[in-house]
Motif scaffolding. Structure first.
Motif, short mmCIF file in Angstrom:
data_model
loop_
_atom_site.label_atom_id
_atom_site.label_comp_id
_atom_site.label_asym_id
_atom_site.label_seq_id
_atom_site.Cartn_x
_atom_site.Cartn_y
_atom_site.Cartn_z
N ALA A 134 0.79 -1.44 -0.07
CA ALA A 134 0.04 0.12 -0.03
C ALA A 134 0.61 1.29 0.17
N PHE A 135 1.92 0.97 0.59
CA PHE A 135 3.05 2.33 0.41
C PHE A 135 3.71 2.26 -0.78
N GLU A 136 3.22 2.68 -1.86
CA GLU A 136 4.21 2.09 -3.22
C GLU A 136 5.41 2.79 -3.21
N LEU A 137 5.30 4.48 -2.94
CA LEU A 137 6.68 5.09 -2.92
C LEU A 137 7.00 5.52 -1.43
N THR A 138 8.19 5.76 -1.86
CA THR A 138 8.62 6.77 -0.34
C THR A 138 7.98 7.95 -0.84
N THR A 139 8.14 8.94 0.43
CA THR A 139 8.62 10.10 0.64
C THR A 139 9.35 10.99 -0.14
N TRP A 140 9.94 12.21 -0.12
CA TRP A 140 10.71 13.03 -1.00
C TRP A 140 13.15 12.51 -0.15
N ARG A 141 13.76 12.60 -1.25
CA ARG A 141 14.97 12.78 -0.32
C ARG A 141 15.46 13.44 -1.20
N PHE A 142 16.60 13.99 -1.24
CA PHE A 142 17.70 15.53 -2.00
C PHE A 142 19.03 15.28 -1.29
N PHE A 143 19.76 15.52 -2.70
CA PHE A 143 20.88 15.57 -2.37
C PHE A 143 21.30 16.86 -2.18
N VAL A 154 -0.92 10.18 -4.87
CA VAL A 154 0.61 9.65 -5.33
C VAL A 154 1.55 9.32 -4.85
N LEU A 155 1.69 8.50 -3.75
CA LEU A 155 2.70 7.40 -2.68
C LEU A 155 1.71 6.23 -2.71
#
Length: 420
Positions: free
Chosen positions: A300-309, A404-405
């Protein structure tokens, strides 16, 4: 074959750049697209419905490395102007007040904040509460019609995880009864010019007002439970007001909506595999291993939340500008044939099963033990007490939520012979 080598080429058309992750066919079954992306390489530029572009990590090894990559931070302050213009759509002041929870923090702040919640979700404590969770599940089944049809989202899955969560965190009954599940939709992006924006903002204000009432109640009546301890930490200035509100926001939304959706996706997977459903119904001892496979098969948690360099960097050979968002596809990782033999088959005997449904690394879901217990109780109870349980609509008519996620549905009509 190494991580940086694509799998052998196929006759499929080249992937667009960016790859659009939107539309009903994609939400209904994203796995064919994820397979094409894995075959082409571990990192792809993707386009979301909000217009934001991101870098999506696919494949098990690439996902595992990204989830443990300390160069990738979660704090929204790392996002660049391109990301912020379209992805940071929760308006101020709510964004600053509700978006500084654990999912958007980096060490050492993340480490300190996480300590406040871990004790509430230990496997030992969850096991102690298990009889109460079973009572809640049975009461919901008791309220279903004596014979089908029924909607197992509106009649069960939408309520059970929140009732369990309320027990675990110390949300009193009078406040629990006031919670509007519709508020959870504030995590579904609605851009500033979207016709649905006024409703989105109304939900946001309703949820923020509710959180304020929770804090006030806990300050006046709170005891030695998670909510009471969080409010006490704020009063000792160990948490800021925004951190307190954000952590309550995360508990109320992330602590129950994904489990609601996972119950639904697990049932759909079983309906599509009636032989496996029959095995699980006839042998409840399979439940622990079955839940792990259902989590892997369709998370059910298809995608993780944002990460950034925080500076321009390379991710598995692909250049990623500083402040662009990097997202890991947990579902794509969990269907990687290089890690899971015959990954598109639901196999309740699969072992070992090192799926990434709860993430990995420092952001591994602190509520994983609770979610596992909820899924075992929910599925075990529904299969035992509703003989003949089956989907009451055509599979193609399932309406997948446009989140979205996440993956899930707001309605799951079923039939069954009788209610035991």
């Amino acid at each position: 074959m190494t991580l940086h080598e694509p799998m052998p080429a196929t006759d499929a058309e080249p992937l667009p750049d960016p790859v659009p992750l939107m539309g009903c066919p994609y939400k209904a079954d994203p796995y064919p697209l994820y397979a094409r992306m894995r075959e082409a390489g571990p990192v792809h530029r993707v386009l979301f419905p909000s217009g934001v572009q991101a870098w999506l990590v696919t494949g098990y090894d690439a996902a595992h490395l990204a989830l443990n990559d300390d160069r990738l931070g979660k704090n929204h302050d790392r996002g660049n102007d391109r990301w912020r213009a379209r992805a940071s759509i929760m308006p101020e002041p709510q964004h600053s007040q509700l978006q500084v929870h654990l999912l958007h923090q980096d060490p050492p702040v993340h480490t300190r904040m996480r300590r406040f919640v871990t004790d509430a979700f230990t496997p030992r404590r969850i096991e102690e509460l298990r009889p109460r969770f079973q009572e809640l599940a049975d009461a919901l089944v008791d309220a279903l019609p004596e014979a089908g049809p029924a909607d197992l989202v509106t009649g069960f899955a939408a309520h059970f995880p929140f009732q369990v969560l309320a027990e675990v965190i110390g949300l009193p009954p009078e406040l629990s009864a006031r919670f509007d599940r519709d508020w959870g939709k504030v995590v579904q992006p609605v851009g500033p010019t979207d016709p649905g924006r006024p409703l989105y903002e109304a939900r946001l204000h309703g949820l923020q007002s509710y959180i304020a009432d929770v804090v006030t109640h806990q300050r006046e009546h709170g005891g030695d439970d998670l909510l009471g301890r969080l409010v006490a930490a704020r009063d000792r200035r160990e948490l800021t007001r925004a951190q307190l509100d954000s952590m309550i926001f995360q508990l109320l939304v992330a602590g129950q909506e994904p489990v609601t959706n996972q119950i639904a996706t697990a049932l759909i997977a079983l309906f599509r595999n009636p032989d496996q459903l029959a095995r699980l119904r006839d042998d409840p001892d399979l439940l622990p291993r079955a839940v792990e496979e259902l989590l892997r098969y369709d998370s059910a948690f298809e995608l993780t939340t944002w990460r950034f360099f925080d500076q321009d960097n390379a991710l598995h050979g692909t250049g990623v500008p500083a402040g662009d968002s990097v997202i890991v596809s947990l579902c794509a990782a969990n269907r990687d044939p290089r890690r899971f033999p015959d990954p598109d088959t639901l196999d309740l005997d699969r072992t070992p099963n090192p799926h990434l449904a709860f993430g990995h690394g420092i952001h591994f879901c602190p509520g994983a033990a609770l979610a596992r217990a909820e899924l075992r109780i929910a599925l075990g109870t529904l299969l035992a007490r509703l003989p003949g349980l089956h989907l009451a609509i055509d599979d193609a008519d399932i309406e997948w939520i446009p989140a979205v996620l996440g993956r899930g549905t707001d309605h799951l009509p079923v039939g069954y012979d009788r209610r035991l």
